[in-house]
Design a protein around this motif. Structure first.
Motif, short mmCIF file in Angstrom:
data_model
loop_
_atom_site.label_atom_id
_atom_site.label_comp_id
_atom_site.label_asym_id
_atom_site.label_seq_id
_atom_site.Cartn_x
_atom_site.Cartn_y
_atom_site.Cartn_z
N SER A 168 -14.07 -2.70 -12.83
CA SER A 168 -13.92 -1.32 -12.37
C SER A 168 -12.49 -1.02 -12.00
CB SER A 168 -14.82 -1.08 -11.15
OG SER A 168 -14.33 -1.85 -10.05
N ARG A 169 -12.21 0.29 -11.79
CA ARG A 169 -10.88 0.69 -11.35
C ARG A 169 -10.58 0.10 -9.98
NH1 ARG A 169 -8.62 6.90 -10.72
NH2 ARG A 169 -6.63 6.32 -9.77
N ASP A 170 -11.57 0.13 -9.08
CA ASP A 170 -11.35 -0.45 -7.74
C ASP A 170 -11.07 -1.94 -7.86
OD1 ASP A 170 -11.69 1.98 -6.57
OD2 ASP A 170 -13.77 1.62 -5.93
N GLY A 171 -11.79 -2.60 -8.79
CA GLY A 171 -11.55 -4.03 -8.99
C GLY A 171 -10.15 -4.30 -9.51
N ALA A 172 -9.66 -3.43 -10.40
CA ALA A 172 -8.32 -3.59 -10.93
C ALA A 172 -7.28 -3.41 -9.84
CB ALA A 172 -8.08 -2.59 -12.07
N GLU A 173 -7.47 -2.41 -8.98
CA GLU A 173 -6.51 -2.19 -7.90
C GLU A 173 -6.53 -3.34 -6.90
OE1 GLU A 173 -4.18 0.10 -8.04
OE2 GLU A 173 -5.11 0.46 -9.98
N ALA A 174 -7.71 -3.92 -6.66
CA ALA A 174 -7.78 -5.08 -5.77
C ALA A 174 -7.03 -6.25 -6.38
CB ALA A 174 -9.24 -5.45 -5.52
N ALA A 175 -7.13 -6.41 -7.70
CA ALA A 175 -6.39 -7.49 -8.36
C ALA A 175 -4.89 -7.25 -8.26
CB ALA A 175 -6.83 -7.59 -9.82
N ARG A 176 -4.46 -6.00 -8.41
CA ARG A 176 -3.03 -5.70 -8.31
C ARG A 176 -2.47 -6.06 -6.95
NH1 ARG A 176 -1.51 -2.87 -12.78
NH2 ARG A 176 -3.00 -1.36 -13.64
N ALA A 177 -3.29 -5.93 -5.91
CA ALA A 177 -2.80 -6.15 -4.55
C ALA A 177 -2.30 -7.57 -4.35
CB ALA A 177 -3.91 -5.84 -3.54
N ALA A 178 -2.76 -8.51 -5.16
CA ALA A 178 -2.32 -9.90 -5.02
C ALA A 178 -1.31 -10.32 -6.08
CB ALA A 178 -3.54 -10.84 -5.08
N MET A 179 -0.94 -9.39 -6.96
CA MET A 179 -0.01 -9.72 -8.03
C MET A 179 1.43 -9.63 -7.54
SD MET A 179 -1.96 -10.43 -10.57
CE MET A 179 -0.92 -10.41 -12.02
N PRO A 180 2.36 -10.30 -8.22
CA PRO A 180 3.78 -10.09 -7.91
C PRO A 180 4.16 -8.63 -8.17
CG PRO A 180 3.47 -11.97 -9.38
CD PRO A 180 2.16 -11.25 -9.32
N ALA A 181 5.22 -8.20 -7.51
CA ALA A 181 5.78 -6.87 -7.78
C ALA A 181 7.06 -7.06 -8.57
CB ALA A 181 6.06 -6.12 -6.48
N VAL A 182 7.24 -6.25 -9.58
CA VAL A 182 8.49 -6.23 -10.33
C VAL A 182 9.16 -4.89 -10.05
CG1 VAL A 182 9.61 -6.40 -12.56
CG2 VAL A 182 7.52 -7.70 -12.12
N ILE A 183 10.38 -4.96 -9.53
CA ILE A 183 11.16 -3.75 -9.28
C ILE A 183 12.02 -3.51 -10.52
CG2 ILE A 183 12.85 -2.64 -7.80
CD1 ILE A 183 11.98 -4.65 -5.60
N VAL A 184 11.78 -2.39 -11.17
CA VAL A 184 12.45 -2.07 -12.43
C VAL A 184 13.48 -0.97 -12.14
CG1 VAL A 184 12.15 -1.29 -14.80
CG2 VAL A 184 10.38 -2.68 -13.72
N ARG A 207 0.82 -1.21 0.00
CA ARG A 207 0.00 0.00 0.00
C ARG A 207 0.86 1.27 0.00
NH1 ARG A 207 -4.09 -3.33 2.29
NH2 ARG A 207 -3.12 -3.55 4.34
N SER A 208 2.04 1.17 0.60
CA SER A 208 2.95 2.32 0.61
C SER A 208 3.69 2.47 -0.71
CB SER A 208 3.97 2.17 1.74
OG SER A 208 3.34 2.16 3.00
N TRP A 209 3.89 1.35 -1.41
CA TRP A 209 4.59 1.37 -2.69
C TRP A 209 3.70 0.72 -3.75
CZ3 TRP A 209 8.76 4.26 -3.13
CH2 TRP A 209 9.48 4.57 -1.98
N PRO A 210 2.69 1.45 -4.22
CA PRO A 210 1.74 0.88 -5.18
C PRO A 210 2.33 0.81 -6.59
CG PRO A 210 1.22 3.18 -4.77
CD PRO A 210 2.35 2.83 -3.84
N HIS A 211 1.53 0.30 -7.49
CA HIS A 211 1.89 0.23 -8.91
C HIS A 211 2.31 1.61 -9.41
CE1 HIS A 211 1.71 -1.12 -13.06
NE2 HIS A 211 0.77 -0.23 -13.36
N LEU A 212 3.45 1.67 -10.12
CA LEU A 212 4.01 2.89 -10.69
C LEU A 212 4.52 3.87 -9.64
CD1 LEU A 212 1.72 3.54 -13.78
CD2 LEU A 212 4.19 3.17 -13.81
N SER A 213 4.88 3.36 -8.45
CA SER A 213 5.60 4.19 -7.49
C SER A 213 7.09 4.04 -7.75
CB SER A 213 5.25 3.80 -6.05
OG SER A 213 5.52 2.43 -5.81
N ALA A 214 7.89 5.00 -7.28
CA ALA A 214 9.31 5.00 -7.65
C ALA A 214 10.17 5.57 -6.52
CB ALA A 214 9.53 5.82 -8.92
N LEU A 215 11.38 5.05 -6.45
CA LEU A 215 12.41 5.53 -5.53
C LEU A 215 13.60 5.97 -6.35
CD1 LEU A 215 13.64 5.88 -2.67
CD2 LEU A 215 14.40 3.48 -2.83
N ARG A 216 13.97 7.23 -6.19
CA ARG A 216 15.10 7.80 -6.93
C ARG A 216 16.21 8.15 -5.95
NH1 ARG A 216 15.12 13.88 -9.43
NH2 ARG A 216 17.31 13.96 -10.07
N ALA A 217 17.45 7.88 -6.32
CA ALA A 217 18.61 8.28 -5.53
C ALA A 217 19.46 9.23 -6.35
CB ALA A 217 19.42 7.07 -5.11
#
Length: 324
Positions: free
Chosen positions: A171-187, A42-52
């Protein structure tokens, strides 16, 4: 720690210095079992980013490490949780490379340079055919110069879900709920913006400014904004095709192949042979992406004495023409 106000990302955090933004996000996202922690997600959702602004232990494929200076480069890691089948996540390095290529190409057009992707995870600049500037060949790379690299790392999801395009109601809410159970890829993405040759780790690397780009076009914030815009758009387009870039009208697949400088060339690929074996080399003509590199008339290494078609899933590519 500060947050940048305007960004195409769902969240962007910038830190002054760290070891590796990929490592930091892996720690932040993972629970004790190494899988995605739903609270952290929830703190690092889809398309969140960390820059150094500087990295002291940046990483590439095969465990390569380097230090990024405090100025002259862009280093960022993006969290993606695409709604596609897990087997199609292997397209992400190429999709990210295409986003980088689209962000950088306009910045080098006036310098007589073409920007292309290089399988599997690099972005390179090549002199225009009409350019009168002499460029020294580097063994295995010829006149091309690496301006960016991509490293994708998977954090398994808390629960395996094979739904791809949203929740049951679409729905958008449904899509976000689906994302919550998906793997995360750190790019992880690194772009050489303004370093001099002495600050670059290998002779086949170059920065935008070093290749002749206007320094005003190489500002890290602007490059990051454009990169994020292209990455978000390409990932959304990929999701619409259920993770198959050749789905629909096939336009995304064509874009990936047209941008790839590796295709159509005679290449040598150094492929890993596993923990107990030494790397081996396969030679052939690169003809397609699946997303592995398809070689025609391949010889050597796992291809044996010869193969009409051989697909390489991982490896380092050099040009057979330039002393590979």
């Amino acid at each position: 720690m500060s947050s940048t106000p305007f960004t195409p990302f769902s969240r962007l955090v910038t830190v002054r210095v760290t070891g590796s933004t990929n490592d930091d996000l892996r720690v932040a996202l993972s629970g004790p079992d190494g899988r995605v922690d739903p609270e952290a997600a929830r703190s690092w959702p889809h398309l969140s980013a960390l820059r150094a602004r500087a990295q002291t232990a940046g990483r590439g494929r095969a465990g390569r490490t380097w230090e990024t200076p405090s100025s002259g480069a862009l280093t960022v890691s993006v969290v993606l949780r695409p709604l596609v089948p897990a087997a199609r996540l292997e397209w992400l390095p190429l999709l990210t490379g295409l986003a980088v290529q689209r962000a950088l190409a306009p910045r080098l057009e006036g310098a007589g340079q073409r920007v292309r992707t290089k399988w599997p995870n690099d972005v390179v600049a090549l002199p225009e055919e009409t350019s009168t500037c002499a460029v020294a060949d580097v063994p295995g790379w010829g006149p091309s110069r690496k301006v960016s690299g991509v490293l994708c790392e998977l954090v398994p999801g808390a629960d395996r879900v094979d739904g791809h395009s949203g929740g049951a109601d679409g729905s958008r809410d449904g899509a976000e709920a689906a994302r919550a159970a998906m793997p995360a890829v750190i790019v992880g993405i690194g772009v050489n913006l303004a370093q001099g040759a002495a600050d670059l780790p290998v002779p086949w690397a170059a920065s935008l400014v070093g290749l002749g780009a206007d320094p005003g076009l190489a500002a890290a914030d602007d490059v990051l904004r454009d990169l994020g815009k292209h990455l978000a758009g390409l990932v959304a387009r990929w999701e619409e095709q259920d993770g198959d870039p050749d789905g629909g009208d096939g336009g995304l697949g064509r874009d990936l192949r047209e941008a790839c400088s590796t295709l159509g060339r005679d290449v040598v690929v150094t492929v890993p042979m596993g923990p107990a074996g030494s790397p081996s080399r396969v030679r052939g003509r690169a003809v397609d992406l699946r997303p592995g590199l398809v070689l025609r008339d391949a010889v050597g290494g796992p291809a044996g004495d010869g193969a009409e078609e051989f697909v390489v899933s991982a490896g380092d590519v050099t040009s057979a023409r330039f002393g590979a």
